[in-house]
Write a protein that holds these residues in place. Structure first.
Motif, short mmCIF file in Angstrom:
data_model
loop_
_atom_site.label_atom_id
_atom_site.label_comp_id
_atom_site.label_asym_id
_atom_site.label_seq_id
_atom_site.Cartn_x
_atom_site.Cartn_y
_atom_site.Cartn_z
N VAL A 53 0.87 -1.18 0.00
CA VAL A 53 0.00 0.00 0.00
C VAL A 53 0.90 1.23 0.00
O VAL A 53 1.65 1.45 0.96
N ILE A 54 0.83 2.02 -1.05
CA ILE A 54 1.76 3.14 -1.20
C ILE A 54 1.02 4.37 -1.73
O ILE A 54 0.19 4.25 -2.62
N PRO A 55 1.30 5.54 -1.16
CA PRO A 55 0.69 6.76 -1.72
C PRO A 55 1.38 7.12 -3.04
O PRO A 55 2.57 6.87 -3.22
N LYS A 56 0.63 7.70 -3.95
CA LYS A 56 1.15 7.95 -5.29
C LYS A 56 2.40 8.82 -5.29
O LYS A 56 3.28 8.63 -6.12
N HIS A 57 2.54 9.74 -4.32
CA HIS A 57 3.73 10.60 -4.33
C HIS A 57 5.00 9.85 -3.92
O HIS A 57 6.10 10.37 -4.09
N LEU A 58 4.87 8.62 -3.41
CA LEU A 58 6.05 7.83 -3.05
C LEU A 58 6.33 6.69 -4.03
O LEU A 58 7.29 5.95 -3.84
#
Length: 192
Positions: free
Chosen positions: A66-71
């Protein structure tokens, strides 16, 4: 129909290159697979986060990143995950990780790991979840933190019941045993 396998969320460093810490993360991933559990992770393929996921998959475990798009590029998204969830924000990332997990294991890490740990711990203390939480700390990475938390308990700022929700141990087997049981069934080690 079989119930979904147990899913363990692992919080850990996405920056260290320390070989001992990377080996610890790999041992955790191997143990997740050995138990037939799923891994829920921060979705990065770097540092300890990547080592846990790679070892878990090598042992046959299903991995959910699970990763935020900015990372996605900064943490080199773990595109080998069985499922990669890309969120808009860090807050959404943490919520998805919490929702998908049955228990939480914290390994050595920095401010991001601490922030994830504290939010999960606060949620447990406030009754938002009843999922087991453990810190695996064979090298004493968190010794100073728990010395301070014990002082806060002694001064009346942190209740003992909150500290009792967390198993802190240097032993991998003890950590995984604690994670497999609800908090009320886990003998809590004295951290004071």
């Amino acid at each position: 129909m079989n119930p979904r396998p147990f899913a363990l969320c692992v919080y850990c460093s996405a920056s260290t290159a320390d070989p001992g810490q990377l080996a610890l993360a790999a041992r955790v991933g191997t143990e997740i697979a050995r138990r037939g559990w799923h891994l829920v992770s921060g979705g990065g393929h770097v540092s300890m986060m990547g080592a846990v996921a790679t070892a878990a998959r090598a042992g046959g475990a299903n991995t959910i990143g699970v990763i935020p798009k900015h990372l996605v590029h900064r943490e080199v998204a773990d595109v080998d995950s069985d499922e990669l969830v890309v969120t808009d924000t860090m807050r959404q990332r943490k919520q998805v990780m919490e929702d998908r997990a049955d228990a939480f294991l914290t390994l050595p890490g920095g401010i991001g790991t601490l922030e994830e740990f504290f939010e999960t711990w606060t949620g447990g203390h406030l009754g938002q979840h009843t999922k087991p939480m453990a810190i695996l700390d064979p090298g004493g990475h968190y010794t100073g933190l728990f010395t301070w938390l014990t002082e806060l308990r002694d001064r009346g700022f942190v209740p003992q019941q909150a500290l009792d929700l967390i198993t802190v141990t240097p032993d991998l087997t003890e950590a995984f045993t604690a994670l497999a049981h609800p908090p009320s069934a886990v003998p809590i080690r004295d951290i004071g």
